[in-house]
Design a protein around this motif. Structure first.
Motif, PDB file in Angstrom:
ATOM      1  N   LYS A 143      -7.207   8.992  -7.113  1.00 22.76           N
ATOM      2  CA  LYS A 143      -6.879  10.400  -7.212  1.00 22.76           C
ATOM      3  C   LYS A 143      -5.929  10.681  -5.828  1.00 22.76           C
ATOM      4  O   LYS A 143      -5.727   9.872  -5.095  1.00 22.76           O
ATOM      5  CB  LYS A 143      -8.209  11.125  -7.241  1.00 22.76           C
ATOM      6  N   ALA A 144      -5.439  11.847  -5.848  1.00 27.38           N
ATOM      7  CA  ALA A 144      -4.798  12.387  -4.608  1.00 27.38           C
ATOM      8  C   ALA A 144      -5.410  12.070  -3.292  1.00 27.38           C
ATOM      9  O   ALA A 144      -6.799  12.530  -3.197  1.00 27.38           O
ATOM     10  CB  ALA A 144      -3.912  13.752  -4.689  1.00 27.38           C
ATOM     11  N   ALA A 176       0.706  -1.226   0.009  1.00 29.95           N
ATOM     12  CA  ALA A 176      -0.003  -0.092  -0.144  1.00 29.95           C
ATOM     13  C   ALA A 176       0.770   1.172  -0.050  1.00 29.95           C
ATOM     14  O   ALA A 176       2.275   1.130   0.562  1.00 29.95           O
ATOM     15  CB  ALA A 176      -0.908  -0.017   1.187  1.00 29.95           C
ATOM     16  N   PHE A 177       0.260   2.412  -0.587  1.00 29.29           N
ATOM     17  CA  PHE A 177       0.730   3.769  -0.270  1.00 29.29           C
ATOM     18  C   PHE A 177      -0.390   4.663  -0.531  1.00 29.29           C
ATOM     19  O   PHE A 177      -1.441   4.318  -1.002  1.00 29.29           O
ATOM     20  CB  PHE A 177       2.064   3.820  -1.456  1.00 29.29           C
ATOM     21  N   ARG A 178      -0.029   5.858   0.090  1.00 27.96           N
ATOM     22  CA  ARG A 178      -1.175   6.974   0.009  1.00 27.96           C
ATOM     23  C   ARG A 178      -0.673   7.650  -1.215  1.00 27.96           C
ATOM     24  O   ARG A 178       0.423   8.261  -1.294  1.00 27.96           O
ATOM     25  CB  ARG A 178      -0.978   7.815   1.178  1.00 27.96           C
ATOM     26  N   ALA A 179      -1.853   7.877  -2.198  1.00 30.63           N
ATOM     27  CA  ALA A 179      -1.512   8.642  -3.419  1.00 30.63           C
ATOM     28  C   ALA A 179      -1.227  10.408  -2.955  1.00 30.63           C
ATOM     29  O   ALA A 179      -2.128  10.746  -2.303  1.00 30.63           O
ATOM     30  CB  ALA A 179      -2.644   8.461  -4.103  1.00 30.63           C
ATOM     31  N   MET A 211      -3.986   9.080 -11.253  1.00 31.76           N
ATOM     32  CA  MET A 211      -2.681   8.542 -11.031  1.00 31.76           C
ATOM     33  C   MET A 211      -2.299   8.362 -12.494  1.00 31.76           C
ATOM     34  O   MET A 211      -2.682   7.722 -13.337  1.00 31.76           O
ATOM     35  CB  MET A 211      -2.974   7.576 -10.057  1.00 31.76           C
ATOM     36  N   HIS A 212      -0.927   8.829 -12.391  1.00 25.52           N
ATOM     37  CA  HIS A 212      -0.119   8.470 -13.814  1.00 25.52           C
ATOM     38  C   HIS A 212      -0.101   6.878 -13.707  1.00 25.52           C
ATOM     39  O   HIS A 212       0.416   6.116 -12.939  1.00 25.52           O
ATOM     40  CB  HIS A 212       1.127   8.940 -13.247  1.00 25.52           C
ATOM     41  N   HIS A 223       1.716  12.096  -7.506  1.00 23.83           N
ATOM     42  CA  HIS A 223       1.704  10.839  -8.360  1.00 23.83           C
ATOM     43  C   HIS A 223       0.691  11.043  -9.388  1.00 23.83           C
ATOM     44  O   HIS A 223       0.250  10.053 -10.217  1.00 23.83           O
ATOM     45  CB  HIS A 223       1.021   9.765  -7.335  1.00 23.83           C
ATOM     46  N   MET A 224       0.094  12.190  -9.899  1.00 24.99           N
ATOM     47  CA  MET A 224      -1.096  12.493 -10.642  1.00 24.99           C
ATOM     48  C   MET A 224      -0.536  12.819 -12.038  1.00 24.99           C
ATOM     49  O   MET A 224       0.421  13.429 -12.175  1.00 24.99           O
ATOM     50  CB  MET A 224      -2.153  13.463 -10.242  1.00 24.99           C
TER      51      MET A 224
END
Length: 149
Positions: free
Chosen positions: A104-105, A50-53, A64-65, A57-58
């Motif tokens: 999304k963020a 896991a990670f927090r966007a 998200m890219h 990262h967008m």
């Protein structure tokens, strides 16, 4: 790793903060450090990464890219396989993915998966990246164990 000295001591357990109880390879892969941080943990035989966007990262459309998703999928190959890779160095030799949905963020982005075959030097892995229960990326890949020189 230690600046080319190739010291491998495995993932580090996070002991404080929001990711306490998770593991990370922070400080061992410069590209992942720049892109992540990414984390993983194993519960009842299932590995979850896991990670927090974040805004960084967008893409230009605010989602998200795809490169970020694929980087996280590559990380996930190794976290899913970590029990097979203890004390062994390895590299990705193949990574495939199909984009299924956005993030999304602020979203929590997660992955789960399985090792479908573990041979002598090759591991075959598949998984799914999702956020909020919605699939984002279906992925599969092959990892090759390498010997120290």
């Amino acid at each position: 790793m230690d600046g080319g000295n190739e010291i491998w001591d495995g993932p580090k357990l996070v002991t404080e903060g929001d990711w306490s109880g998770w593991r990370t390879w922070a400080g061992m892969d410069a590209f992942e450090d720049q892109t992540g941080p990414f984390y993983f943990k194993e519960e009842n035989g299932v590995v979850r990464s896991a990670f927090r966007a974040e805004a960084r990262h967008m893409n230009g459309g605010g989602f998200m890219h795809g490169g970020c998703m694929m980087t996280f999928a590559d990380y996930s190959l190794f976290s899913i396989s970590w029990a097979h890779l203890k004390d062994v160095r390895a590299v990705t030799v193949s990574l495939n993915g199909e984009f299924l949905g956005p993030a999304k963020a602020g979203d929590l982005v997660e992955s789960t998966g399985e090792v479908t075959k573990a041979g002598g030097s090759l591991l075959f892995v598949r998984g799914l990246v999702s956020t909020g229960g919605s699939p984002m990326l279906n992925f599969s890949g092959v990892i090759k164990k390498i010997r120290a020189r």
